[in-house]
Motif scaffolding. Structure first.
Motif, PDB file in Angstrom:
ATOM      1  N   MET A 335     -13.084 -14.457  43.210  1.00 44.43           N
ATOM      2  CA  MET A 335     -13.409 -13.637  42.040  1.00 44.43           C
ATOM      3  C   MET A 335     -13.481 -12.167  42.420  1.00 44.43           C
ATOM      4  O   MET A 335     -12.998 -11.291  41.697  1.00 44.43           O
ATOM      5  N   SER A 336     -14.073 -11.882  43.561  1.00 39.57           N
ATOM      6  CA  SER A 336     -14.177 -10.498  44.017  1.00 39.57           C
ATOM      7  C   SER A 336     -12.804  -9.887  44.232  1.00 39.57           C
ATOM      8  O   SER A 336     -12.546  -8.739  43.852  1.00 39.57           O
ATOM      9  N   GLU A 337     -11.898 -10.653  44.836  1.00 40.18           N
ATOM     10  CA  GLU A 337     -10.552 -10.151  45.081  1.00 40.18           C
ATOM     11  C   GLU A 337      -9.830  -9.835  43.783  1.00 40.18           C
ATOM     12  O   GLU A 337      -9.133  -8.815  43.668  1.00 40.18           O
ATOM     13  N   ARG A 338      -9.980 -10.689  42.783  1.00 44.06           N
ATOM     14  CA  ARG A 338      -9.313 -10.440  41.507  1.00 44.06           C
ATOM     15  C   ARG A 338      -9.854  -9.183  40.825  1.00 44.06           C
ATOM     16  O   ARG A 338      -9.091  -8.372  40.294  1.00 44.06           O
ATOM     17  N   LEU A 339     -11.163  -9.028  40.817  1.00 42.39           N
ATOM     18  CA  LEU A 339     -11.760  -7.864  40.164  1.00 42.39           C
ATOM     19  C   LEU A 339     -11.437  -6.580  40.927  1.00 42.39           C
ATOM     20  O   LEU A 339     -11.212  -5.524  40.319  1.00 42.39           O
ATOM     21  N   ASN A 340     -11.403  -6.646  42.250  1.00 44.09           N
ATOM     22  CA  ASN A 340     -11.046  -5.469  43.047  1.00 44.09           C
ATOM     23  C   ASN A 340      -9.588  -5.060  42.835  1.00 44.09           C
ATOM     24  O   ASN A 340      -9.245  -3.880  42.870  1.00 44.09           O
ATOM     25  N   GLU A 341      -8.747  -6.040  42.613  1.00 41.01           N
ATOM     26  CA  GLU A 341      -7.328  -5.755  42.416  1.00 41.01           C
ATOM     27  C   GLU A 341      -7.107  -4.885  41.183  1.00 41.01           C
ATOM     28  O   GLU A 341      -6.207  -4.038  41.156  1.00 41.01           O
ATOM     29  N   LEU A 342      -7.946  -5.076  40.166  1.00 43.41           N
ATOM     30  CA  LEU A 342      -7.808  -4.274  38.945  1.00 43.41           C
ATOM     31  C   LEU A 342      -8.148  -2.812  39.178  1.00 43.41           C
ATOM     32  O   LEU A 342      -7.732  -1.941  38.407  1.00 43.41           O
ATOM     33  N   LEU A 343      -8.921  -2.520  40.220  1.00 40.76           N
ATOM     34  CA  LEU A 343      -9.255  -1.129  40.532  1.00 40.76           C
ATOM     35  C   LEU A 343      -8.059  -0.373  41.108  1.00 40.76           C
ATOM     36  O   LEU A 343      -8.120   0.853  41.252  1.00 40.76           O
ATOM     37  N   GLN A 344      -7.007  -1.065  41.448  1.00 41.19           N
ATOM     38  CA  GLN A 344      -5.822  -0.413  42.010  1.00 41.19           C
ATOM     39  C   GLN A 344      -4.830   0.011  40.937  1.00 41.19           C
ATOM     40  O   GLN A 344      -3.748   0.514  41.252  1.00 41.19           O
ATOM     41  N   LYS A 345      -5.203  -0.168  39.680  1.00 42.09           N
ATOM     42  CA  LYS A 345      -4.338   0.277  38.589  1.00 42.09           C
ATOM     43  C   LYS A 345      -4.454   1.794  38.424  1.00 42.09           C
ATOM     44  O   LYS A 345      -5.472   2.399  38.805  1.00 42.09           O
ATOM     45  N   PRO A 346      -3.427   2.432  37.820  1.00 41.97           N
ATOM     46  CA  PRO A 346      -3.508   3.886  37.608  1.00 41.97           C
ATOM     47  C   PRO A 346      -4.638   4.281  36.655  1.00 41.97           C
ATOM     48  O   PRO A 346      -5.149   5.387  36.748  1.00 41.97           O
ATOM     49  N   THR A 384     -12.596  -6.856  29.867  1.00 42.85           N
ATOM     50  CA  THR A 384     -11.777  -7.089  31.057  1.00 42.85           C
ATOM     51  C   THR A 384     -12.509  -7.983  32.045  1.00 42.85           C
ATOM     52  O   THR A 384     -11.925  -8.934  32.600  1.00 42.85           O
ATOM     53  N   MET A 385     -13.787  -7.691  32.285  1.00 42.49           N
ATOM     54  CA  MET A 385     -14.556  -8.498  33.234  1.00 42.49           C
ATOM     55  C   MET A 385     -14.671  -9.939  32.744  1.00 42.49           C
ATOM     56  O   MET A 385     -14.422 -10.894  33.507  1.00 42.49           O
ATOM     57  N   VAL A 386     -15.035 -10.128  31.477  1.00 43.52           N
ATOM     58  CA  VAL A 386     -15.208 -11.476  30.950  1.00 43.52           C
ATOM     59  C   VAL A 386     -13.870 -12.213  30.923  1.00 43.52           C
ATOM     60  O   VAL A 386     -13.810 -13.423  31.187  1.00 43.52           O
ATOM     61  N   ALA A 387     -12.796 -11.488  30.631  1.00 44.41           N
ATOM     62  CA  ALA A 387     -11.483 -12.124  30.615  1.00 44.41           C
ATOM     63  C   ALA A 387     -11.140 -12.695  31.988  1.00 44.41           C
ATOM     64  O   ALA A 387     -10.517 -13.770  32.086  1.00 44.41           O
ATOM     65  N   GLU A 388     -11.558 -11.999  33.056  1.00 44.76           N
ATOM     66  CA  GLU A 388     -11.261 -12.511  34.392  1.00 44.76           C
ATOM     67  C   GLU A 388     -12.052 -13.776  34.696  1.00 44.76           C
ATOM     68  O   GLU A 388     -11.537 -14.705  35.338  1.00 44.76           O
ATOM     69  N   THR A 389     -13.301 -13.835  34.277  1.00 44.25           N
ATOM     70  CA  THR A 389     -14.059 -15.071  34.499  1.00 44.25           C
ATOM     71  C   THR A 389     -13.501 -16.193  33.633  1.00 44.25           C
ATOM     72  O   THR A 389     -13.466 -17.352  34.051  1.00 44.25           O
TER      73      THR A 389
END
Length: 953
Positions: A335-346, A384-389
């Motif tokens: 879960m952490s990896e998925r949420l961190n990946e979104l921080l790499q967006k422009p 966005t956060m809830v969608a990932e869970t």
């Protein structure tokens, strides 16, 4: 000493393999991504986990439990703990805060150590108050820590007498109680009186469902702390400090049987009170459905949402709960990896997000989702956060994600197993403390090694994919929204936030794992040659000079089995950038370091390195640029490849640049709401004489920065290897490392520029200056007094300033804390530097009430005047010498010390062998030398006072 304040669940740490349930195992071959999960076999009844055979556990007739283990890391040292199953939850209404106050009183007079004699005795034995000697109070326990040398039999044996005094013989002298009231109230002020505390007071009753926990914060009630009498606190101590609620934990370099006899002799006479009170196990009742709480504060600079789904706590005691804890850690990692990946967006959808399942409080676990939104963008952040869970709940995880998570766990497991004979004693103490307090199993690393090696690959995606469904629920759920008071009207109401959460998962699709199978480097570069090799037998180093001019200093050690620390530097840094380009130059290293490498973006790079024990980061400071890395011997070549690539193929990523600029703008938006940030920004500005390079960046400077400038500056700083010096410290053979150094460092480009840094003259202003910032709702003042000036950097002067720092810490603790009762933890920090120019700063800092600012500044200056007139007392000099000698003995057996020391000696052009004379050099410290040093460096000619006061009413 401190107490555990219950923080917002945003601060619950998420870390993989953080409990003792992870030992080290060898990585086994992982199945192909095409391999299908195998159906679960017949259920096997879980068995209880064994107890580590290397720890001796016993119980005295009076009920006191003890844990004893021989461990030689560090050598000639031991960790002694007293753990009491007693905390603020057991207080009556009239005792609120007295569990924590009792902890304080243990240091202020016992049967054998009246008043402050205990602290005084330990300081003379080389134990530093606060840093070593400490304690904490929580809801359910109080823990005292006492690290001691074992090479002095008298001091070591006396340590158990000290624990026994804490356990049953605290004096509670009425005069000492009255003196300590102010200290505890100042601790409450220092740790609280801020937006986070005020928000916690609004939200904790909701999270804790108005249970007793919500009304028993360890710091207590101010009205009680000011007025309770000795009989009330003695009653608490009498009821709850009893042997059948206590444990002694001793881990260190000693004879176990000898220690067991000492414990029997010292603690066997303690008795339980007649008609003892039952130790009630308080709980938090479940909350039917969902409760929403919206809280705001004028000084809170962020907008955040928390979704907390509470579950009964599952303590790891058997193989079933052990395996469940392993699956949970894998889940948290993915879960952490998925949420961190979104921080790499422009345009990242949030400033920060985390979703994890972990312990909460009061025998509860919780699945906690936390998101900090950009200003005005809470809806997008929450959805966005809830969608990932929801994505995890609906579609689960991919096989490649799971295998990567396993490899990440196994790397840490393997590292800890490899270090099993070099594990610090404090790690064992923490494990045994949890065992005593909560019953968590301590099976020992040998068992864990074999168990995880055998079972981790039995976990399939089907096992993982059910967890999100188990964790996520609309029952026993609390939703917290926190934000700035000024944005109150913009925050969602209960109906709106529930609508966001209920619809966030609509339309989500399965996660696509973007991975690559390409190697980090296609082929090794053509190696350079070593042109000279010298050895220093005194400290065991080898220095290599390569054909391209790069220097490598190697110190092989046996301090850690699975660690190699690598650091490289050359002079220049941002001092070589113009003011106009400074912001771009200052962003260069963090941007490039977060953009991946060569053809791999950061997400791909992270996934490639998930199964490796390696971390490499480039940096650019004001005077230097370089590389910091740590790795294991097994992954050493990967670390060297990364270092080579950060020199030769840094990656330019437009998305990472845009995302970082966007995040920084968002953080700056509400920075002015937080008094601490406003004060610190003022401190930075004043102490740099308002040089823009030392001040918080402005939106104008941020807007003028560009990726091209940052990227080009980075490339220029790493274009010439001839000025670089690298240090290698850890478990290696010099001859084994040489080919890697020749290949990956010897092949780096060299232009022989022979660059240096520029001295830009950024330092505190001369003369006397007072700057007061009026910001903050509560009565909370912060004071910094900064002495500064030119300095002749050498070992003699450095030792004298180190001594002055510690003597001032002792004197101000005695005066401002013990005598004046006006502060909790005054501090003195003296720094000195040779480059870019010889300068020193001596900073005295404390937090207090606004009414006491002038009085405490005057008291500080009075102590300084005494020191200038009389010098330090022989007793205080003895304390410093004892502490410094013992800490040096420990540091000389630590890789991290040598890595920093060798790099510093190189930069300052010092003889590294001088460290071997450091302890004997302490003889230079005398009453007269401290007098002269204080007169010279605590000169009020250059004194800046920086004061934070509450807003004027």
């Amino acid at each position: 000493m401190n107490f555990n304040r219950p923080f917002s669940v945003t601060l619950i740490a998420l870390a993989i393999a953080t409990t003792s349930s992870f030992a080290q195992v060898k990585r086994k071959p992982t199945p192909s991504p095409k391999t299908k999960p195998v159906a679960a076999a017949v259920q096997i009844r879980p068995s209880l986990l064994p107890t580590d055979p290397d720890v001796l556990i016993g119980k005295l007739p009076n009920g006191l439990t003890y844990y004893i283990r021989h461990n030689e890391q560090p050598k000639n040292r031991a960790e002694l703990y007293l753990v009491v199953k007693t905390g603020s939850i057991l207080e009556t209404d009239a005792q609120q805060g007295l569990a924590h106050f009792t902890e304080h009183m243990a240091f202020n007079g016992t049967r054998d150590y009246p008043k402050n004699e205990l602290v005084n005795y330990l300081q003379k034995s080389g134990v530093k108050f606060g840093a070593d000697l400490n304690a904490y109070t929580s809801f359910d326990e109080t823990v005292y820590q006492l690290p001691l040398p074992t090479d002095s039999a008298a001091v070591f044996t006396n340590g158990f007498n000290i624990l026994a005094n804490w356990a049953g013989y605290v004096s509670f002298d009425a005069a000492e109680i009255d003196k300590e009231r102010g200290v505890v109230l100042e601790e409450a002020r220092a740790r609280g009186k801020n937006a986070q505390e005020r928000l916690s007071l609004q939200t904790l009753p909701v999270i804790l469902n108005n249970s007793k926990y919500a009304s028993r914060l360890p710091i207590g009630q101010e009205s009680v702390l000011k007025t309770f009498d000795a009989a009330t606190i003695k009653s608490f101590y009498h009821d709850w400090y009893r042997p059948n609620l206590q444990a002694i934990i001793a881990v260190g370099d000693f004879d176990v049987k000898v220690v067991e006899e000492i414990i029997k002799n010292k603690f066997g006479l303690l008795t339980n009170p007649a008609g003892e009170k039952p130790r009630t196990a308080f709980t938090v009742p479940p909350t039917p459905g969902t409760v929403v709480k919206i809280a705001t504060d004028k000084e809170f600079p962020y907008t955040l949402a928390q979704i907390v789904v509470k579950h009964p706590q599952a303590t790891v005691t058997n193989t079933a709960t052990y395996m469940r804890s392993l699956r949970i850690n894998l889940f948290n990692y993915m879960m952490s990896e998925r949420l961190n990946e979104l921080l790499q967006k422009p345009e990242p959808p949030y400033l920060y997000a985390r979703a994890s399942y972990s312990a909460l409080i009061a025998k509860q676990d919780a699945f906690s989702s936390v998101v900090i939104a950009k200003p005005g963008d809470l809806e997008n952040a929450v959805k966005t956060m809830v969608a990932e869970t929801e994505r995890a709940r609906k579609f689960g995880f991919t096989l490649t994600e799971l295998e990567r998570a396993k490899q990440a766990v196994l790397v840490q497991v393997q590292n800890a197993y490899n270090e099993r004979d070099k594990t610090n004693s404090a790690n064992f103490v923490r494990d045994y403390s949890r065992n005593f307090i909560s019953g968590e199993a301590i099976p020992g690393i040998e068992f864990e090694y074999n168990y995880i090696a055998t079972n981790i690959n039995k976990i399939g995606t089907a096992d993982m994919n059910v967890l999100a469904g188990q964790f996520i629920s609309d029952q026993n759920r609390v939703i917290i929204i926190e934000g700035p008071e000024k944005d109150k009207d913009k925050l969602p109401n209960e109906k709106t936030i529930l609508g966001w959460i209920n619809t966030a998962g609509v339309g989500v699709t399965a996660y696509v794992d973007n991975v690559t199978s390409r190697p980090l480097m296609g082929k090794s570069p053509a190696p350079g040659k070593i042109v000279s090799e010298t050895t220093d037998e005194a400290i065991g180093t080898t220095t290599l000079v390569l054909q391209n001019g790069l220097k490598a200093i190697l110190k092989p050690t046996k301090f850690k089995n699975d660690q190699v620390l690598i650091n490289g530097y050359s002079f220049g840094g941002t001092s070589l950038a113009s003011d106009q380009d400074f912001t771009s130059a200052n962003l260069a290293a963090p941007i490039i370091g977060g953009s991946g490498i060569a053809d791999f973006n950061q997400g791909q790079l992270d996934k490639m390195l998930a199964g490796k024990n390696v971390s490499v980061s480039p940096y650019i400071s004001d005077i230097a640029q370089g590389i910091s890395a740590n790795t294991s011997p097994k992954d050493f070549e990967t670390a060297m490849q990364l270092i080579h690539l950060y020199f030769t193929q840094p990656r330019r990523d437009e998305d990472i640049w845009k995302g970082n600029i966007s995040q920084t703008r968002s953080i700056l938006t509400n920075r002015g709401l937080d008094p601490g940030s406003v004060y610190q920004d003022t401190v930075s500005a004043v102490l740099s004489s308002y040089n823009m390079r030392s001040m918080v960046t402005t939106l104008a400077n941020l807007n003028s920065a560009s990726l091209d400038k940052a990227y080009n500056f980075y490339k220029d700083r790493f274009a010439d290897a001839s000025g670089f010096t690298f240090t290698f410290v850890g478990n290696f053979d010099v001859d084994v490392l040489k080919p890697y150094i020749e290949s990956y460092l010897g092949s780096l480009p060299s232009t022989n520029k022979k660059e240096k840094y520029k001295d830009l003259g950024i330092h505190p202003p001369a003369g006397q200056l007072t700057k007061t910032v009026y910001k903050g709702l509560d009565d909370k003042a912060t004071v910094q007094m900064v002495f500064s000036g030119t300095y002749e950097y050498n070992e003699t002067n450095n030792i004298q300033l180190d001594a002055l720092e510690e003597v001032m810490n002792i004197k101000l603790t005695e005066r401002l804390r013990e005598q004046e009762a006006g502060v909790y933890a005054p501090g003195v920090r003296i720094s000195y530097a040779k480059i870019p120019s010889g300068r020193y700063t001596a900073t005295i800092y404390f937090t207090c009430s606004s009414a006491n600012v002038d009085k405490l500044i005057a008291a500080t200056l009075d102590e300084i005047s005494k020191l200038k007139l009389n010098g330090a007392t022989p007793a205080d000099i003895q304390k410093f010498v004892a502490e410094e000698a013992r800490s040096t003995q420990v540091q000389l057996k630590e890789n991290v010390f040598w890595a920093g020391y060798l790099g510093g000696a190189s930069q300052n052009d010092e003889n590294p062998d001088d460290i071997l004379k450091h302890v004997s050099s302490l003889e230079q410290i005398t009453v007269e030398s401290t007098k002269q040093t204080a007169a010279k460096y605590l000169n009020t000619t250059n004194l800046v006072k920086l004061i934070l006061m509450p807003e004027k009413k």
